[in-house]
Design a protein around this motif. Structure first.
Motif, PDB file in Angstrom:
ATOM      1  N   ILE A 196       0.815  -1.215   0.000  1.00 37.13           N
ATOM      2  CA  ILE A 196       0.000   0.000   0.000  1.00 37.13           C
ATOM      3  C   ILE A 196       0.851   1.268   0.000  1.00 37.13           C
ATOM      4  CG2 ILE A 196      -1.496   1.377   1.495  1.00 37.13           C
ATOM      5  CD1 ILE A 196      -3.046  -1.187   2.087  1.00 37.13           C
ATOM      6  N   TYR A 197       1.803   1.346   0.929  1.00 34.89           N
ATOM      7  CA  TYR A 197       2.563   2.594   1.043  1.00 34.89           C
ATOM      8  C   TYR A 197       3.478   2.847  -0.153  1.00 34.89           C
ATOM      9  CZ  TYR A 197       0.757   3.575   5.647  1.00 34.89           C
ATOM     10  OH  TYR A 197      -0.089   3.891   6.677  1.00 34.89           O
ATOM     11  N   PRO A 198       4.172   1.842  -0.707  1.00 33.72           N
ATOM     12  CA  PRO A 198       4.902   2.103  -1.951  1.00 33.72           C
ATOM     13  C   PRO A 198       3.988   2.511  -3.104  1.00 33.72           C
ATOM     14  CG  PRO A 198       5.713   0.106  -0.923  1.00 33.72           C
ATOM     15  CD  PRO A 198       4.491   0.508  -0.172  1.00 33.72           C
ATOM     16  N   ALA A 199       2.792   1.891  -3.170  1.00 40.20           N
ATOM     17  CA  ALA A 199       1.847   2.249  -4.238  1.00 40.20           C
ATOM     18  C   ALA A 199       1.365   3.684  -4.079  1.00 40.20           C
ATOM     19  CB  ALA A 199       0.660   1.285  -4.216  1.00 40.20           C
ATOM     20  N   ILE A 200       1.076   4.086  -2.843  1.00 39.99           N
ATOM     21  CA  ILE A 200       0.639   5.468  -2.605  1.00 39.99           C
ATOM     22  C   ILE A 200       1.735   6.451  -3.000  1.00 39.99           C
ATOM     23  CG2 ILE A 200       0.028   7.125  -0.805  1.00 39.99           C
ATOM     24  CD1 ILE A 200      -1.388   4.883   0.676  1.00 39.99           C
ATOM     25  N   ASP A 201       2.982   6.153  -2.589  1.00 38.43           N
ATOM     26  CA  ASP A 201       4.085   7.063  -2.898  1.00 38.43           C
ATOM     27  C   ASP A 201       4.372   7.095  -4.399  1.00 38.43           C
ATOM     28  OD1 ASP A 201       6.437   8.699  -1.793  1.00 38.43           O
ATOM     29  OD2 ASP A 201       7.443   7.214  -3.054  1.00 38.43           O
ATOM     30  N   SER A 202       4.248   5.927  -5.053  1.00 41.25           N
ATOM     31  CA  SER A 202       4.570   5.847  -6.470  1.00 41.25           C
ATOM     32  C   SER A 202       3.526   6.528  -7.343  1.00 41.25           C
ATOM     33  CB  SER A 202       4.707   4.376  -6.889  1.00 41.25           C
ATOM     34  OG  SER A 202       4.975   4.257  -8.259  1.00 41.25           O
TER      35      SER A 202
ATOM     36  N   GLY B 297       1.895  10.112  -4.553  1.00 41.86           N
ATOM     37  CA  GLY B 297       3.047  10.913  -4.151  1.00 41.86           C
ATOM     38  C   GLY B 297       3.668  11.651  -5.321  1.00 41.86           C
ATOM     39  N   GLU B 298       3.723  10.964  -6.460  1.00 43.30           N
ATOM     40  CA  GLU B 298       4.260  11.599  -7.677  1.00 43.30           C
ATOM     41  C   GLU B 298       3.402  12.794  -8.081  1.00 43.30           C
ATOM     42  OE1 GLU B 298       6.888  11.106  -9.485  1.00 43.30           O
ATOM     43  OE2 GLU B 298       7.509   9.021  -9.487  1.00 43.30           O
ATOM     44  N   LYS B 299       2.074  12.629  -7.999  1.00 37.39           N
ATOM     45  CA  LYS B 299       1.184  13.732  -8.357  1.00 37.39           C
ATOM     46  C   LYS B 299       1.345  14.904  -7.399  1.00 37.39           C
ATOM     47  CE  LYS B 299      -2.457  10.757 -10.272  1.00 37.39           C
ATOM     48  NZ  LYS B 299      -3.886  10.403 -10.191  1.00 37.39           N
ATOM     49  N   GLU B 300       1.428  14.591  -6.100  1.00 40.17           N
ATOM     50  CA  GLU B 300       1.531  15.645  -5.099  1.00 40.17           C
ATOM     51  C   GLU B 300       2.841  16.414  -5.232  1.00 40.17           C
ATOM     52  OE1 GLU B 300       0.013  15.967  -0.505  1.00 40.17           O
ATOM     53  OE2 GLU B 300       1.157  14.200  -1.097  1.00 40.17           O
ATOM     54  N   ARG B 301       3.908  15.715  -5.583  1.00 40.03           N
ATOM     55  CA  ARG B 301       5.209  16.370  -5.754  1.00 40.03           C
ATOM     56  C   ARG B 301       5.330  17.055  -7.115  1.00 40.03           C
ATOM     57  NH1 ARG B 301       6.868  11.433  -3.269  1.00 40.03           N
ATOM     58  NH2 ARG B 301       7.330  10.554  -5.321  1.00 40.03           N
ATOM     59  N   GLY B 302       4.401  16.748  -8.040  1.00 40.94           N
ATOM     60  CA  GLY B 302       4.435  17.349  -9.364  1.00 40.94           C
ATOM     61  C   GLY B 302       5.480  16.763 -10.286  1.00 40.94           C
TER      62      GLY B 302
ATOM     63  N   SER C 169      -3.553  -2.007  -5.746  1.00 37.98           N
ATOM     64  CA  SER C 169      -3.254  -0.797  -4.964  1.00 37.98           C
ATOM     65  C   SER C 169      -2.857   0.356  -5.869  1.00 37.98           C
ATOM     66  CB  SER C 169      -2.137  -1.084  -3.959  1.00 37.98           C
ATOM     67  OG  SER C 169      -2.498  -2.119  -3.067  1.00 37.98           O
ATOM     68  N   MET C 170      -2.065   0.060  -6.894  1.00 37.36           N
ATOM     69  CA  MET C 170      -1.667   1.112  -7.823  1.00 37.36           C
ATOM     70  C   MET C 170      -2.854   1.641  -8.628  1.00 37.36           C
ATOM     71  SD  MET C 170       2.018  -0.288  -9.187  1.00 37.36           S
ATOM     72  CE  MET C 170       2.288   1.138 -10.247  1.00 37.36           C
ATOM     73  N   CYS C 171      -3.767   0.752  -8.997  1.00 37.92           N
ATOM     74  CA  CYS C 171      -4.978   1.186  -9.719  1.00 37.92           C
ATOM     75  C   CYS C 171      -5.800   2.153  -8.876  1.00 37.92           C
ATOM     76  CB  CYS C 171      -5.825  -0.028 -10.099  1.00 37.92           C
ATOM     77  SG  CYS C 171      -5.153  -1.046 -11.419  1.00 37.92           S
ATOM     78  N   VAL C 172      -5.970   1.819  -7.606  1.00 41.41           N
ATOM     79  CA  VAL C 172      -6.772   2.665  -6.718  1.00 41.41           C
ATOM     80  C   VAL C 172      -6.058   3.987  -6.450  1.00 41.41           C
ATOM     81  CG1 VAL C 172      -7.779   2.838  -4.416  1.00 41.41           C
ATOM     82  CG2 VAL C 172      -7.912   0.682  -5.664  1.00 41.41           C
ATOM     83  N   CYS C 173      -4.748   3.906  -6.184  1.00 38.91           N
ATOM     84  CA  CYS C 173      -3.992   5.116  -5.855  1.00 38.91           C
ATOM     85  C   CYS C 173      -3.849   6.051  -7.047  1.00 38.91           C
ATOM     86  CB  CYS C 173      -2.609   4.743  -5.321  1.00 38.91           C
ATOM     87  SG  CYS C 173      -2.659   3.913  -3.725  1.00 38.91           S
ATOM     88  N   SER C 174      -3.968   5.536  -8.249  1.00 40.21           N
ATOM     89  CA  SER C 174      -3.869   6.399  -9.434  1.00 40.21           C
ATOM     90  C   SER C 174      -5.047   7.359  -9.524  1.00 40.21           C
ATOM     91  CB  SER C 174      -3.794   5.547 -10.705  1.00 40.21           C
ATOM     92  OG  SER C 174      -5.004   4.826 -10.899  1.00 40.21           O
TER      93      SER C 174
ATOM     94  N   PHE D 284      -1.455  12.318  -1.211  1.00 36.94           N
ATOM     95  CA  PHE D 284      -1.179  11.193  -0.319  1.00 36.94           C
ATOM     96  C   PHE D 284      -2.369  10.937   0.607  1.00 36.94           C
ATOM     97  CE2 PHE D 284       0.933   8.587   2.747  1.00 36.94           C
ATOM     98  CZ  PHE D 284       2.006   8.023   2.080  1.00 36.94           C
ATOM     99  N   LYS D 285      -2.991  12.004   1.099  1.00 40.49           N
ATOM    100  CA  LYS D 285      -4.132  11.874   1.999  1.00 40.49           C
ATOM    101  C   LYS D 285      -5.317  11.231   1.295  1.00 40.49           C
ATOM    102  CE  LYS D 285      -7.131  14.569   5.055  1.00 40.49           C
ATOM    103  NZ  LYS D 285      -7.464  15.926   5.545  1.00 40.49           N
ATOM    104  N   ASP D 286      -5.593  11.666   0.063  1.00 43.61           N
ATOM    105  CA  ASP D 286      -6.687  11.071  -0.704  1.00 43.61           C
ATOM    106  C   ASP D 286      -6.445   9.591  -0.953  1.00 43.61           C
ATOM    107  OD1 ASP D 286      -8.047  13.434  -0.825  1.00 43.61           O
ATOM    108  OD2 ASP D 286      -7.322  13.987  -2.819  1.00 43.61           O
ATOM    109  N   ALA D 287      -5.190   9.244  -1.265  1.00 42.81           N
ATOM    110  CA  ALA D 287      -4.862   7.839  -1.530  1.00 42.81           C
ATOM    111  C   ALA D 287      -5.096   6.977  -0.305  1.00 42.81           C
ATOM    112  CB  ALA D 287      -3.414   7.726  -1.991  1.00 42.81           C
TER     113      ALA D 287
END
Length: 677
Positions: free
Chosen positions: A200-206, A209-214, A301-306, A311-314
């Motif tokens: 979960i946490y790697p998927a959220i960051d990948s 997290g990428e979106k939040e960091r731009g 997890s990656m499908c959902v996090c996309s 990060f909070k939304d994920a």
């Protein structure tokens, strides 16, 4: 696909993941430190609690002075055990039992030379069970001694009189099998939870997290394809999940070694003289299973996090996924459920039962292969879906509005069409109310409760649509249907009903125990000898209320975008099946829900869906009413299953009806454009 580019993305993702402290904690520190500490502390607490129970004195009081023989026996039992049994006096045994001053009170009565004792305990006290067991053991010995004296006085052989039949139970189970049974019930849940935390946490960051960091936009400017980008990210997340899964297995194994080698009392009671070498092959298979499952969870997890923008939304989006994965993992703790051809293809359930089967030495290579194949198929399907989502700029960079019911009503424009978020929220609220409120009122008020439930179902979409200022005519497809569409819907229902009949027969063949559930539902839903009232409550009301909910608000919210109307038909139908919350009815009801949604979309009239819904429920009511009269004098109620030839014939007839209905619903492009608009 260029593997060099995939490798570069993989390295970049791994560096980002390893820099994240939360991922390192969940993937490495948690399984290596937290699990062993928890298991060791719990073992020691259990050992100490068992020891404290044995060392604690037991205070008992008698209504009258007991016989000297019984007192002597109690004193002898005290000498043999670590706990001391004290005989005390009491003036108010109920109050003393409540206050804990005494552990048991023994009433003494005698009639015709028969001693009669009653043991009073307070079951709310922690040691009540052990006290009761100890006293029952003492009175059993006392009774046996009295019987033995009576027999000896009658000059009979004591052994032959008391034990004319001797039997013995021999347990042939090996220590490995017993340990495997214990581990097989607990280990799957722990491992699946560990895999979830590792993915979960790697998927959220990948993803989020990428979106939040731009930085996600920057990656798309590179000369790489979406598939290469997806595979690089997926390999990194999967590797983290697999490493976490392996660390979980190693951590639990080493903890068991520690418990056994240190001679903990609890470990000896559970595992006895277990040889850990015998678990090498089961653990090897378990690791392979868990690693394959980790790849599935990573993709999901990656499908959902996309879909998340931060990060909070994920974290909010991934919570329901955790529940959907963890709940089926409990199946390993349910007795009489084992790995077979059916359970081996159900996600999560197959992994949980496979781990249980290999640990209990009940392995079947054919079923293991089926689990591997099904999970490998899930991996491929998940990766394909993920790559498709990466092709959608609206999903990756879109700015969809929040749930409309969270907005002030004054800020909402008139004529608003509900979004997918609105549909999901309405469905979730409806499902919760149906479980907690609907089930209660139906159980308490029977048929009146069903009426109230239907009123609740239709009220939700109407109130929601009013709040967001929707155009009721568009949202609920309030339009008179054409005769051609009514004819087509009737033919479509016949074809789908035949298809559902086949599926229900197949399900009942493999799960015959569900027949009792079906009969129980029929008894609960229908009023005997009142056909008109049954038609009104079971056919007319659901046809109106449930259609307004599903083929009105839910379907409209899902088909807001013309390109996704096919997906809206399928998803709204599946949600319709799930809402019925019965294993045997989910798939058949989903098919009916899909057919209802298809007819409404093609005709742009909810009246067509209501007509089909009424036909389906009304036919069931009439058949049940007629069959209840026909079988009154028939003793046998066994099911008769369809043969393969009968299934084939009915299936062909079903396809013919469905094809004819599709032709009747077919519109010219210009007409279809007007309908969808």
């Amino acid at each position: 696909m260029r593997f060099k580019m995939v490798k570069t993305i993989f390295k970049k993702e791994m560096i980002d993941i390893l820099r994240d402290k939360r991922t390192l904690f969940m993937g490495i520190i948690l399984p290596l430190i937290l699990y062993p500490v928890i298991m060791i502390i719990m073992t020691q607490i259990m050992t100490m609690s068992m020891g404290s129970i044995e060392e604690k004195d037991i205070n008992i009081a008698f209504e009258k002075n007991p016989s000297k023989e019984l007192v002597s026996l109690i004193e002898n039992q005290t000498d043999k055990n670590t706990e001391r049994i004290n005989i005390v006096t009491t003036n108010n045994y109920k109050k003393d039992l409540q206050d804990g001053n005494i552990d048991a009170y023994i009433g003494v009565k005698g009639k015709n030379k028969i001693e009669n004792y009653k043991i009073y305990i307070n079951s709310s006290k922690e040691n009540s069970s052990s006290v009761n067991s100890k006293l029952e053991e003492i009175f059993t010995i006392y009774k046996d001694s009295k019987v033995k004296n009576k027999i000896e006085q009658s000059k009979l052989d004591v052994k032959e009189t008391l034990n004319p039949v001797v039997y013995q139970t021999v347990d042939v189970a090996e220590d490995e099998d017993v340990a495997g049974l214990v581990l097989g019930g607990i280990l799957p849940f722990i491992l699946i939870m560990g895999v979830l935390l590792g993915a979960i946490y790697p998927a959220i960051d990948s993803m989020a997290g990428e979106k939040e960091r731009g930085t996600l936009e920057t990656l798309f400017t590179l000369p790489i394809s979406n598939l290469e980008l997806v595979m690089g990210k997926y390999m990194a997340v999967s590797l983290c999940a697999i490493v976490t899964a392996i660390l979980n297995v190693v951590s639990i194994l080493m903890t068991l070694v520690y418990i056994l080698t240190t001679g903990e009392l609890t470990g000896q009671l559970i595992f006895g003289s277990l040889k850990l070498s015998s678990l090498v092959f089961p653990l090897f298979i378990t690791i392979i299973c868990v690693c394959l499952f980790a790849m599935v969870v990573s993709a999901i997890s990656m499908c959902v996090c996309s879909l998340a923008k931060s990060f909070k939304d994920a974290q909010n989006y991934i919570t329901p996924v955790m529940f959907l994965v963890l709940i089926p993992s409990y199946v390993s703790m349910i007795p009489n459920i084992s790995l077979d051809r059916t359970t081996s293809v159900i996600p999560v359930v197959n992994i949980s039962l496979l781990i249980k089967s290999v640990l209990t030495n009940n392995t079947n290579l054919g079923l293991i292969a089926l689990v591997f194949i099904s999970n490998f198929a899930f991996v491929i399907l998940s990766v394909i879906i993920l790559s498709k989502m990466f092709n959608s700029e609206e999903i990756l960079f879109g700015n969809s509005r929040n749930f409309s019911f969270l907005e002030k009503r004054s800020n909402i424009k008139k004529g608003t069409i509900p979004t997918v978020s609105d549909g999901v929220i309405l469905y979730a609220v409806g499902l919760v109310l149906l479980i907690y409120v609907g089930s209660y009122i139906q159980l308490k008020f029977k048929m009146t409760g069903i009426v109230l439930t239907q009123v609740m179902i239709i009220s939700l979409p109407i109130l929601f649509a009013f709040y967001i200022k929707s155009d009721f005519k568009k949202v609920f497809s309030l339009k008179l249907p054409k005769f051609k569409h009514l004819l087509g819907s009737g033919i479509l229902w016949i074809g789908c009903y035949l298809l559902v009949f086949i599926l229900t027969n197949i399900i009942m063949y493999y799960f015959p125990q569900n027949q009792e559930i079906v009969e129980g539902l029929n008894d609960a839903l229908f009023i005997k000898d009142n056909l008109l009232l049954n038609l009104l409550i079971v056919a007319v009301m659901p046809a109106i209320c449930e259609e307004m909910f599903f083929r009105g608000f839910i379907l409209t919210s899902f088909k807001n975008n013309q390109k996704s109307y096919k997906g809206a038909i399928i998803f709204s139908g599946i949600l319709f099946g799930i809402m019925h919350m019965d294993f045997i009815r989910i798939i058949p009801t989903s098919i009916l829900g899909i057919s209802f949604a298809y007819a409404v979309c093609k005709s742009n009239s909810i009246g067509v869906g209501m007509f089909m819904h009424f036909l389906n429920n009304g036919f069931a009511v009439i058949v049940t009413h007629m069959s209840s009269k026909l079988v009154q004098n028939v003793n046998s109620s066994e099911l008769t299953y369809l043969s393969i030839s009968q299934i084939s014939v009915i299936f062909i007839i079903s396809l013919m009806f469905i094809s004819l209905a599709v032709l009747l619903f077919k519109e010219k492009k210009k007409e279809f454009k007007e309908i969808t608009e």
